[in-house]
Design a protein around this motif. Structure first.
Motif, mmCIF file in Angstrom:
data_model
loop_
_atom_site.group_PDB
_atom_site.id
_atom_site.type_symbol
_atom_site.label_atom_id
_atom_site.label_comp_id
_atom_site.label_asym_id
_atom_site.label_seq_id
_atom_site.Cartn_x
_atom_site.Cartn_y
_atom_site.Cartn_z
ATOM 1 N N HIS B 66 -3.584 11.628 -13.043
ATOM 2 C CA HIS B 66 -5.718 12.016 -12.905
ATOM 3 C C HIS B 66 -5.704 10.594 -12.686
ATOM 4 N N LEU B 67 -4.725 9.660 -13.574
ATOM 5 C CA LEU B 67 -4.704 8.229 -13.086
ATOM 6 C C LEU B 67 -4.723 7.581 -11.905
ATOM 7 N N GLY B 68 -3.357 7.734 -11.066
ATOM 8 C CA GLY B 68 -3.219 7.484 -10.123
ATOM 9 C C GLY B 68 -1.340 8.140 -10.156
ATOM 10 N N SER B 69 -0.305 7.581 -9.591
ATOM 11 C CA SER B 69 0.539 7.342 -9.111
ATOM 12 C C SER B 69 1.210 6.288 -10.077
ATOM 13 N N TYR B 70 1.571 6.323 -10.629
ATOM 14 C CA TYR B 70 2.075 4.571 -11.336
ATOM 15 C C TYR B 70 3.318 4.829 -11.985
ATOM 16 N N GLY B 71 4.053 5.362 -12.416
ATOM 17 C CA GLY B 71 5.299 6.141 -12.462
ATOM 18 C C GLY B 71 6.372 5.538 -11.608
ATOM 19 N N THR B 72 7.031 5.346 -12.342
ATOM 20 C CA THR B 72 9.103 5.630 -11.110
ATOM 21 C C THR B 72 10.046 6.583 -11.052
ATOM 22 N N ARG B 73 10.150 7.154 -10.143
ATOM 23 C CA ARG B 73 10.650 8.657 -10.854
ATOM 24 C C ARG B 73 12.009 8.104 -11.059
ATOM 25 N N GLY B 74 12.514 8.605 -11.658
ATOM 26 C CA GLY B 74 13.819 8.464 -12.538
ATOM 27 C C GLY B 74 14.001 7.092 -13.283
ATOM 28 N N VAL B 75 13.077 6.472 -13.579
ATOM 29 C CA VAL B 75 12.791 5.593 -14.508
ATOM 30 C C VAL B 75 11.575 6.107 -15.591
ATOM 31 N N GLY B 76 10.863 5.400 -15.226
ATOM 32 C CA GLY B 76 9.809 6.229 -16.116
ATOM 33 C C GLY B 76 8.293 4.982 -15.822
ATOM 34 N N TYR B 77 7.620 4.598 -16.858
ATOM 35 C CA TYR B 77 6.483 3.887 -16.584
ATOM 36 C C TYR B 77 6.757 2.919 -16.817
ATOM 37 N N GLU B 78 5.942 1.520 -16.485
ATOM 38 C CA GLU B 78 6.141 0.378 -16.543
ATOM 39 C C GLU B 78 4.795 0.092 -17.865
ATOM 40 N N VAL B 79 5.034 -0.508 -19.171
ATOM 41 C CA VAL B 79 4.243 -0.487 -19.723
ATOM 42 C C VAL B 79 2.862 -1.136 -20.097
ATOM 43 N N GLU B 80 3.262 -2.641 -19.312
ATOM 44 C CA GLU B 80 2.524 -3.238 -19.141
ATOM 45 C C GLU B 80 1.128 -2.607 -18.091
ATOM 46 N N GLU B 81 1.717 -2.208 -17.016
ATOM 47 C CA GLU B 81 0.521 -1.308 -16.053
ATOM 48 C C GLU B 81 0.506 -0.288 -16.075
#
Lengths: 238, 238
Positions: B66-81
């Motif tokens: 709901h916030l946007g598409s901030y993850g990377t498939r195969g990796v995950g989410y960048e914590v800081e971001e």
DNA sequence: GTTTGTGAAAGGATTCACAGCA
DNA sequence: TGCTGTGAATCCTTTCACAAAC
């Protein structure tokens, strides 16, 4: 096997099975009813009570219907009777013993909080790991060393533990509470705790609601500070 | 559905609008992410983060989507971001000014609560109506008389008020906050307050969660106290 | 007349399951 | 391979509307 040709099988919630959303509202109703009772009101309608708690009459009636049929059509609910039934449903009629761990600022506030005693919660003991705090008198209770935990739980028969320690100590305190036999824990420390199955854990985050307020305030436009609006990478297409 | 709002709830949810249930969880994610960041983690998967906060990965992903598409498939989410985006969504990046009214036990605890400052809430002033408390120094702030309210709100540009007074004083304090221009109020007093439209009111009831615990504990059977079993009108058919 | 209690409909939230991408 | 993002299905909650009861 519930297929009776009907579109949807009846939910068939057994009597005594109260939805979680309802349970969360019962304490709110109870408080309003206590105020009404003090004011001398003998009965109250679902409309009036709903207005008092900022809810809707339909929701209120559905909530109460899960406890049983305690209203009178054309009249409303008897205040005293409703207080009794809600209290009993919440298990407030039998005086729980509560162990409070951590008597910093927040622990002080909780120990002195009238809302506990008046709702059937007896603070059986105050504990703190800090030797400087041990022996202090708070709300008529003497603070005991945390190492007394097992003994305190055993002698008071406490089922409920309240954690008001700093975040760093909370998990350890939690583990000790569980080991001592406590099966319900209310956590005020700002960490997520792990508990084994069979232990009920709830938490109150003092800053969480403030952050939700912040969200809504932010939506409306604020009066102070930065007027920034950096764009989303994907600009929410229509 | 502004919580305690009057009726007049526009049912439609606009696109890009974040569900209320999601908003309530964002602060929890944020806290876990801060811990991860301190531990030096650069990325985190939905599975791992969900485990940390005691949720499910699917729910977490839907929330974040709901916030946007901030993850990377195969990796995950960048914590800081993720910290940045959640903080911004919650409006925590712009330092709210908060006025705290009532410096009894609970007010003391709140004034000293680190969780506020670390999340972008600046306690602009402490106020109390009790002349004996005025002038007291708490967490580096001097307590000011409640009559200074308007001036304090004006000079600090505060949008948020926190009520930590006794129940009896809360509605009056609330009215004065609204009159002074505060549009978000967090109420710790155990009463239901009335506010005009356009003011967002939330409340924290310290005893409410305890009562919910009581309900569940009661369900399981308790160890101490009365073994009574007053009959339900119908004896819980299997 | 008034008000409760409750099926039924509507609306949200959660879970499932998998397509799509790194 | 591993993991996100998301339609679809499911489950839960709220609202509606009205018959039954006073």
């Amino acid at each position: 096997m519930t297929e009776q040709g009907q579109r949807s099988a009846p939910p068939a919630r057994r009597r005594g099975d109260v939805p979680e959303a309802t349970i969360a509202r019962l304490p709110v109703y109870l408080r309003a009813l206590h105020v009404l009772a003090e004011d001398g009101a003998r009965t109250v309608s679902s409309e009036a009570l709903a207005a008092l708690v900022g809810s809707s009459s339909a929701k209120l009636r559905k909530d109460l219907s899960h406890l049983g049929s305690y209203g009178t059509r054309g009249v409303g609910y008897e205040v005293e009777e409703l207080v009794f039934h809600i209290s009993r449903e919440l298990g407030l009629t039998q005086g729980w013993s509560v162990v409070l761990v951590g008597v910093g600022n927040l622990g002080h506030a909780l120990a002195g909080y009238g809302g506990f005693a008046s709702r059937g919660f007896r603070v059986a003991a105050l504990l703190d790991a800090d030797p400087q705090r041990v022996g202090e008198l708070i709300a008529g209770q003497r603070v005991r060393p945390f190492t007394d935990l097992s003994a305190v739980v055993a002698e008071s028969g406490a089922d409920i533990g309240v954690i008001a320690t700093p975040a760093g100590a909370a998990q350890e305190v939690c583990d000790r509470l569980v080991a001592a036999g406590v099966t319900s824990i209310l956590n005020f420390a700002p960490v997520v705790l792990q508990v084994p199955d069979g232990v009920d854990l709830r938490k109150v985050d003092l800053a969480l609601e403030l952050q939700i307020l912040s969200f809504h305030q932010n939506r409306r436009g604020r009066r102070a500070c930065v007027p920034e609006q950096s764009d989303r990478s994907a600009g929410v297409p229509a």
